[in-house]
Design a protein around this motif. Structure first.
Motif, short mmCIF file in Angstrom:
data_model
loop_
_atom_site.label_atom_id
_atom_site.label_comp_id
_atom_site.label_asym_id
_atom_site.label_seq_id
_atom_site.Cartn_x
_atom_site.Cartn_y
_atom_site.Cartn_z
N ILE A 196 1.05 -1.38 0.35
CA ILE A 196 0.35 -0.29 -0.35
C ILE A 196 0.44 1.64 -0.81
O ILE A 196 1.67 1.16 0.37
N ALA A 197 0.65 3.10 -0.72
CA ALA A 197 1.38 3.22 -0.76
C ALA A 197 0.40 4.44 -0.81
O ALA A 197 -0.46 4.33 -1.52
N TYR A 198 0.88 6.29 -0.64
CA TYR A 198 0.13 6.79 -0.95
C TYR A 198 0.82 8.09 -1.97
O TYR A 198 1.90 8.48 -1.57
N GLY A 199 0.98 7.86 -3.03
CA GLY A 199 1.92 8.59 -3.96
C GLY A 199 3.17 7.51 -4.10
O GLY A 199 2.38 6.28 -4.42
N ASP A 200 3.46 8.10 -3.87
CA ASP A 200 5.27 7.46 -3.55
C ASP A 200 5.71 7.14 -2.70
O ASP A 200 6.90 5.99 -2.62
N GLN A 201 4.94 7.38 -1.45
CA GLN A 201 5.21 6.70 0.01
C GLN A 201 4.67 5.95 0.29
O GLN A 201 3.53 5.44 0.47
N VAL A 202 5.34 4.35 0.19
CA VAL A 202 5.54 3.42 0.48
C VAL A 202 5.01 3.00 1.77
O VAL A 202 6.09 3.74 2.95
N ALA A 203 3.34 2.98 1.99
CA ALA A 203 3.03 2.70 3.73
C ALA A 203 3.67 1.25 3.90
O ALA A 203 3.76 0.91 5.49
N LEU A 204 3.25 0.30 2.86
CA LEU A 204 2.91 -1.26 3.77
C LEU A 204 3.45 -1.71 2.79
O LEU A 204 3.17 -2.09 1.79
N ARG A 205 4.79 -2.68 3.51
CA ARG A 205 5.20 -4.28 1.95
C ARG A 205 5.26 -5.02 2.46
O ARG A 205 5.77 -5.54 3.48
N ASN A 206 4.41 -5.88 1.32
CA ASN A 206 4.72 -7.56 1.06
C ASN A 206 4.32 -7.93 2.65
O ASN A 206 4.64 -8.56 3.45
N ILE A 207 2.25 -7.57 3.16
CA ILE A 207 1.36 -7.76 4.15
C ILE A 207 1.70 -9.12 3.44
O ILE A 207 -0.10 -8.68 3.00
N SER A 208 1.48 -10.18 4.30
CA SER A 208 0.72 -11.40 3.86
C SER A 208 0.08 -11.60 6.08
O SER A 208 0.65 -11.16 7.03
N LEU A 209 -1.37 -11.49 5.84
CA LEU A 209 -2.40 -11.84 6.94
C LEU A 209 -3.71 -12.43 7.13
O LEU A 209 -4.56 -12.11 6.13
N HIS A 210 -3.37 -13.55 8.26
CA HIS A 210 -5.09 -13.74 8.44
C HIS A 210 -5.81 -13.87 9.65
O HIS A 210 -4.94 -13.83 10.33
N ILE A 211 -6.80 -13.48 9.71
CA ILE A 211 -7.37 -12.97 10.77
C ILE A 211 -8.69 -13.50 10.81
O ILE A 211 -9.72 -13.83 10.33
N GLU A 212 -8.85 -14.35 11.83
CA GLU A 212 -10.17 -14.73 11.69
C GLU A 212 -11.29 -14.28 12.95
O GLU A 212 -11.05 -13.76 13.92
N ALA A 213 -12.48 -15.11 12.96
CA ALA A 213 -13.43 -13.94 13.58
C ALA A 213 -13.11 -14.65 14.89
O ALA A 213 -12.80 -15.51 15.54
N GLY A 214 -13.24 -13.11 16.20
CA GLY A 214 -13.61 -13.68 17.34
C GLY A 214 -12.05 -13.53 17.44
O GLY A 214 -11.63 -13.50 19.03
N GLU A 215 -10.59 -13.51 16.88
CA GLU A 215 -9.71 -12.73 17.06
C GLU A 215 -9.36 -10.74 17.72
O GLU A 215 -10.23 -10.58 18.08
N ARG A 216 -8.44 -10.47 19.43
CA ARG A 216 -8.42 -9.87 19.72
C ARG A 216 -6.64 -9.65 19.23
O ARG A 216 -6.16 -9.95 19.56
N VAL A 217 -6.83 -8.71 18.53
CA VAL A 217 -5.32 -8.41 17.34
C VAL A 217 -4.73 -7.35 17.40
O VAL A 217 -5.67 -5.99 17.84
N ALA A 218 -3.62 -6.71 18.29
CA ALA A 218 -2.65 -5.04 18.93
C ALA A 218 -1.74 -5.28 17.13
O ALA A 218 -0.90 -6.18 17.87
N PHE A 219 -2.37 -3.94 16.60
CA PHE A 219 -0.96 -3.58 15.77
C PHE A 219 0.58 -2.48 16.96
O PHE A 219 -0.49 -1.59 17.19
N ILE A 220 0.87 -3.15 16.98
CA ILE A 220 2.09 -2.05 17.97
C ILE A 220 3.56 -1.29 16.54
O ILE A 220 3.44 -3.17 15.71
N GLY A 221 3.78 -1.21 17.45
CA GLY A 221 5.27 -0.70 16.36
C GLY A 221 5.65 1.06 16.42
O GLY A 221 4.65 1.96 17.28
N PRO A 222 6.30 1.55 16.74
CA PRO A 222 7.15 3.29 16.23
C PRO A 222 5.62 4.24 15.73
O PRO A 222 5.29 3.05 14.67
N SER A 223 5.66 5.06 15.40
CA SER A 223 5.24 6.28 14.54
C SER A 223 5.49 5.95 13.31
O SER A 223 6.74 5.71 13.17
#
Ligand SMILES: Nc1ncnc2c1ncn2[C@@H]1O[C@H](COP(=O)(O)OP(=O)(O)OP(=O)(O)O)[C@@H](O)[C@H]1O
Length: 217
Positions: free
Chosen positions: A9-36
């Motif tokens: 995912i990119a905003y213009g030429d600013q890449v925000a997400l690279r090569n993300i593979s992810l699967h989330i099931e119903a009922g999960e409680r997921v937190a994304f953490i990481g620097p600003s």
């Protein structure tokens, strides 16, 4: 329920997400953490766009109507489900049955005394809890929340996260407070510079995983 396969995912030429593979099931409680700037908000929005019809989204900047009361802002969580007549009635003269649904929800988040105050007159933490109450009132299958306790005082942050985790079937949120993420989420996804660094049960996240995430560039 949610699936990404090598997403970029990119905003213009600013890449925000690279090569993300992810699967989330119903009922999960997921937190994304990481620097600003790691890509947490972008990932939340990308997933939300997969199922906007049965999800709610608590925005980082609340997205409330400041001229309206906390009650009316919460009511808006279901505006699209009610008739024009019911919506107009509740806007001008809140119905007893609607108050009986919304006031306990506000009370549960410590907001009962402010229920009929204009949101513009509430503190940042009170506004943030109003936005959470609106998402809870929506009662959708999934709640997305972007930094939902950033303005809530530390004594209330745990209580608010506990309410969020209890109220929804599937919860996906971003948190700067790592200790809260580890305590209230079941699964932690660590992001850095737009990539997933680890994806682990909260019980398996170690100080070395966190050091990897927050190391200086
Ligand atoms: N609207 C936008 N236009 C251009 N670049 C953007 C835009 N929104 C985000 N970005 C960039 O995308 C990257 C990821 O941003 P994002 O907001 O997803 O990170 P974040 O982890 O949520 O950050 P924070 O913790 O500060 O909220 C950053 O480099 C950011 O500068």
């Amino acid at each position: 329920m949610f699936e990404l396969h090598r997403a970029n995912i990119a905003y213009g030429d600013q890449v925000a997400l690279r090569n993300i593979s992810l699967h989330i099931e119903a009922g999960e409680r997921v937190a994304f953490i990481g620097p600003s700037g790691a890509g947490k908000t972008t990932l939340l929005k990308t997933l939300y766009e997969q199922r906007p019809h049965d999800a709610s989204f608590v925005h980082q900047h609340y997205a409330l109507v400041p001229q309206l009361s906390a009650f009316h802002n919460v009511y808006m969580g279901r505006l699209d489900r009610y008739s024009v007549w019911k919506n107009l009635h509740n806007l001008v003269w809140p119905r007893r049955d609607t108050k009986a649904e919304i006031v306990p929800l506000l009370d549960d988040l410590g907001l009962a005394p402010f229920a009929f105050k204009r949101v513009a007159a509430l503190s940042g933490g009170q506004q943030q809890r109003t936005a959470i109450a609106r998402a809870m009132y929506r009662a959708s299958r999934v709640m997305f929340a972007d930094e939902p306790v950033s303005s809530v005082d530390p004594h209330q942050a745990g209580m608010v996260l506990e309410r969020i985790m209890k109220s929804q079937q599937t919860v996906i949120l971003s948190l700067h407070a790592v200790e809260l993420a580890l305590e209230y989420a079941q699964r932690i996804i660590g992001l850095r510079l737009g990539s997933i660094v680890f994806d682990l049960p909260a019980s398996q996240v170690s100080p070395s995983h966190l050091a990897q995430l927050y190391q200086p560039c």
